[in-house]
Design a protein around this motif. Structure first.
Motif, PDB file in Angstrom:
ATOM      1  N   THR A 138      61.962  11.315  11.672  1.00 30.61           N
ATOM      2  CA  THR A 138      62.390  11.812  10.516  1.00 30.61           C
ATOM      3  C   THR A 138      63.568  11.367  10.032  1.00 30.61           C
ATOM      4  N   GLN A 139      63.914  11.315   8.603  1.00 27.94           N
ATOM      5  CA  GLN A 139      65.171  10.727   8.256  1.00 27.94           C
ATOM      6  C   GLN A 139      65.648  11.757   7.392  1.00 27.94           C
ATOM      7  N   ALA A 140      66.992  12.189   7.967  1.00 23.73           N
ATOM      8  CA  ALA A 140      67.921  13.312   7.250  1.00 23.73           C
ATOM      9  C   ALA A 140      68.890  12.763   6.275  1.00 23.73           C
ATOM     10  N   VAL A 141      68.635  12.541   5.081  1.00 21.45           N
ATOM     11  CA  VAL A 141      69.370  11.851   4.206  1.00 21.45           C
ATOM     12  C   VAL A 141      70.852  12.635   3.575  1.00 21.45           C
ATOM     13  N   ASP A 142      71.761  12.148   4.160  1.00 26.57           N
ATOM     14  CA  ASP A 142      72.976  13.240   3.776  1.00 26.57           C
ATOM     15  C   ASP A 142      73.776  12.006   2.694  1.00 26.57           C
ATOM     16  N   THR A 143      75.124  12.312   2.567  1.00 25.42           N
ATOM     17  CA  THR A 143      75.949  11.514   1.641  1.00 25.42           C
ATOM     18  C   THR A 143      76.383  10.062   2.318  1.00 25.42           C
ATOM     19  N   HIS A 144      76.295   9.963   3.336  1.00 31.29           N
ATOM     20  CA  HIS A 144      76.703   8.509   4.031  1.00 31.29           C
ATOM     21  C   HIS A 144      75.251   7.927   4.011  1.00 31.29           C
ATOM     22  N   PHE A 146      72.517   8.203   1.737  1.00 27.88           N
ATOM     23  CA  PHE A 146      72.480   7.819   0.586  1.00 27.88           C
ATOM     24  C   PHE A 146      73.316   6.679  -0.156  1.00 27.88           C
ATOM     25  N   ARG A 147      74.791   6.917   0.142  1.00 27.78           N
ATOM     26  CA  ARG A 147      75.542   5.615  -0.194  1.00 27.78           C
ATOM     27  C   ARG A 147      75.114   4.432   0.402  1.00 27.78           C
ATOM     28  N   VAL A 148      75.004   4.194   1.982  1.00 28.25           N
ATOM     29  CA  VAL A 148      74.902   2.997   2.561  1.00 28.25           C
ATOM     30  C   VAL A 148      73.093   2.479   2.002  1.00 28.25           C
ATOM     31  N   GLY A 149      72.105   3.336   1.903  1.00 28.10           N
ATOM     32  CA  GLY A 149      70.932   2.950   1.353  1.00 28.10           C
ATOM     33  C   GLY A 149      70.842   2.384  -0.092  1.00 28.10           C
ATOM     34  N   ASN A 150      71.966   2.812  -0.888  1.00 25.79           N
ATOM     35  CA  ASN A 150      71.823   2.485  -2.147  1.00 25.79           C
ATOM     36  C   ASN A 150      72.740   1.164  -2.310  1.00 25.79           C
ATOM     37  N   ARG A 151      74.076   0.978  -1.681  1.00 26.68           N
ATOM     38  CA  ARG A 151      74.974  -0.194  -1.645  1.00 26.68           C
ATOM     39  C   ARG A 151      74.305  -1.159  -1.345  1.00 26.68           C
ATOM     40  N   ALA A 155      67.593   0.920   1.408  1.00 24.19           N
ATOM     41  CA  ALA A 155      66.868   2.170   0.820  1.00 24.19           C
ATOM     42  C   ALA A 155      67.169   2.612  -0.313  1.00 24.19           C
ATOM     43  N   PRO A 156      67.296   1.780  -1.488  1.00 22.29           N
ATOM     44  CA  PRO A 156      67.842   2.479  -2.852  1.00 22.29           C
ATOM     45  C   PRO A 156      66.843   3.593  -3.354  1.00 22.29           C
ATOM     46  N   GLY A 157      67.342   4.388  -3.772  1.00 22.90           N
ATOM     47  CA  GLY A 157      66.771   5.488  -4.582  1.00 22.90           C
ATOM     48  C   GLY A 157      67.786   6.420  -5.431  1.00 22.90           C
ATOM     49  N   LYS A 158      67.338   7.249  -6.412  1.00 21.44           N
ATOM     50  CA  LYS A 158      68.057   7.765  -7.345  1.00 21.44           C
ATOM     51  C   LYS A 158      68.565   9.209  -6.920  1.00 21.44           C
ATOM     52  N   ASP A 159      67.572   9.611  -5.987  1.00 22.10           N
ATOM     53  CA  ASP A 159      67.965  10.913  -5.149  1.00 22.10           C
ATOM     54  C   ASP A 159      67.731  11.073  -3.820  1.00 22.10           C
ATOM     55  N   VAL A 160      67.919  11.907  -2.952  1.00 18.58           N
ATOM     56  CA  VAL A 160      67.793  12.078  -1.690  1.00 18.58           C
ATOM     57  C   VAL A 160      66.382  11.800  -1.125  1.00 18.58           C
ATOM     58  N   VAL A 161      65.393  12.434  -1.815  1.00 20.14           N
ATOM     59  CA  VAL A 161      63.972  12.487  -1.304  1.00 20.14           C
ATOM     60  C   VAL A 161      63.601  10.897  -1.767  1.00 20.14           C
ATOM     61  N   ALA A 162      64.031  10.247  -2.777  1.00 22.10           N
ATOM     62  CA  ALA A 162      63.803   8.776  -3.094  1.00 22.10           C
ATOM     63  C   ALA A 162      64.297   7.988  -1.685  1.00 22.10           C
ATOM     64  N   GLU A 164      65.073   8.936   1.170  1.00 21.35           N
ATOM     65  CA  GLU A 164      64.259   9.273   2.318  1.00 21.35           C
ATOM     66  C   GLU A 164      62.889   8.437   2.540  1.00 21.35           C
ATOM     67  N   ARG A 165      62.171   8.504   1.338  1.00 21.28           N
ATOM     68  CA  ARG A 165      61.087   7.896   1.589  1.00 21.28           C
ATOM     69  C   ARG A 165      61.279   6.291   1.294  1.00 21.28           C
ATOM     70  N   ALA A 166      62.056   5.907   0.821  1.00 16.67           N
ATOM     71  CA  ALA A 166      62.388   4.029   1.050  1.00 16.67           C
ATOM     72  C   ALA A 166      62.592   4.065   2.500  1.00 16.67           C
TER      73      ALA A 166
END
Length: 214
Positions: A138-144, A146-151, A155-162, A164-166
């Protein structure tokens, strides 16, 4: 938001993470599934280090739901008063403990739906517990994350669920189990919010972040 990296680039990124830290661990101190779920719930809007300082004296006396109920709301509040939002968190932990005792025989359930039904437990907390205690990918998306995924474009996404799915869709299966730990640690110690340490980053050449520091 960076563009999505291709499969081979993502595999190379996680190969480097693995080479640097083969068995990444969560930093919240716990002794069983119950203390883990409580610790993760306490860590919302707080640091792991701050939670650990508060719980080191708590776990020896309240490491089960029944022992937590025996300690009581006032006793728990006294132990965690250095943690942000401690009053509401204490109420949630006591209510959570009551439900675990009354409905689950004092045992922490191992399903996301059951975990999310507990007071103070959201999707992120449930995912952390499922991953760290039961070894589920499972993938627990926190602020870190979310930032790393998008930067980076991992795993880019507009919200934490996106995001997580990425992560679930884009990261190779053999790296799924530790993926969120690698990303948390990278965000916490290297890809920091205000001053990312790009010059010493092990994935600098693969990262899509346009504002790399010199």
């Amino acid at each position: 938001m960076a563009k999505q990296l291709d499969y081979h680039t993502i595999r190379e990124i996680f190969a480097r993470f693995h080479a640097a830290e083969p068995e990444p661990k969560g930093e919240l101190e716990h002794v069983n599934a119950y203390t883990l779920v409580v610790a993760v719930a306490l860590s919302a809007q707080a640091t792991d280090a701050g939670v650990n300082r508060a719980t080191r004296a708590l776990w020896p006396i309240a490491d089960t739901p029944q022992k937590m109920l025996d300690l009581g709301l006032e006793g728990l509040t006294e132990h965690i008063k250095t943690i942000g939002l401690f009053r509401q968190k204490a109420k949630n932990v006591i209510r959570m403990s009551e439900i675990l005792v009354n409905d689950y025989g004092g045992v922490v359930p191992n399903s996301r739906a059951a975990l999310e039904s507990l007071p103070g437990v959201g999707r992120k907390t449930a995912n952390v517990v499922l991953n760290m205690w039961w070894g589920l990918p499972t993938q627990a998306v926190d602020t870190h994350i979310f930032r790393v995924g998008n930067r980076t474009g991992i795993a880019p996404g507009k919200d934490v669920v996106a995001v997580e799915r990425a992560i679930e869709d884009q990261i190779p299966a053999d790296y799924q189990h530790h993926a969120h730990h690698w990303m948390i640690l990278h965000g916490r110690y290297h890809c920091k919010a205000r001053k990312p340490m790009c010059p010493t980053c092990i994935i600098r050449d693969l990262c899509q972040f346009e504002d790399k520091t010199l």
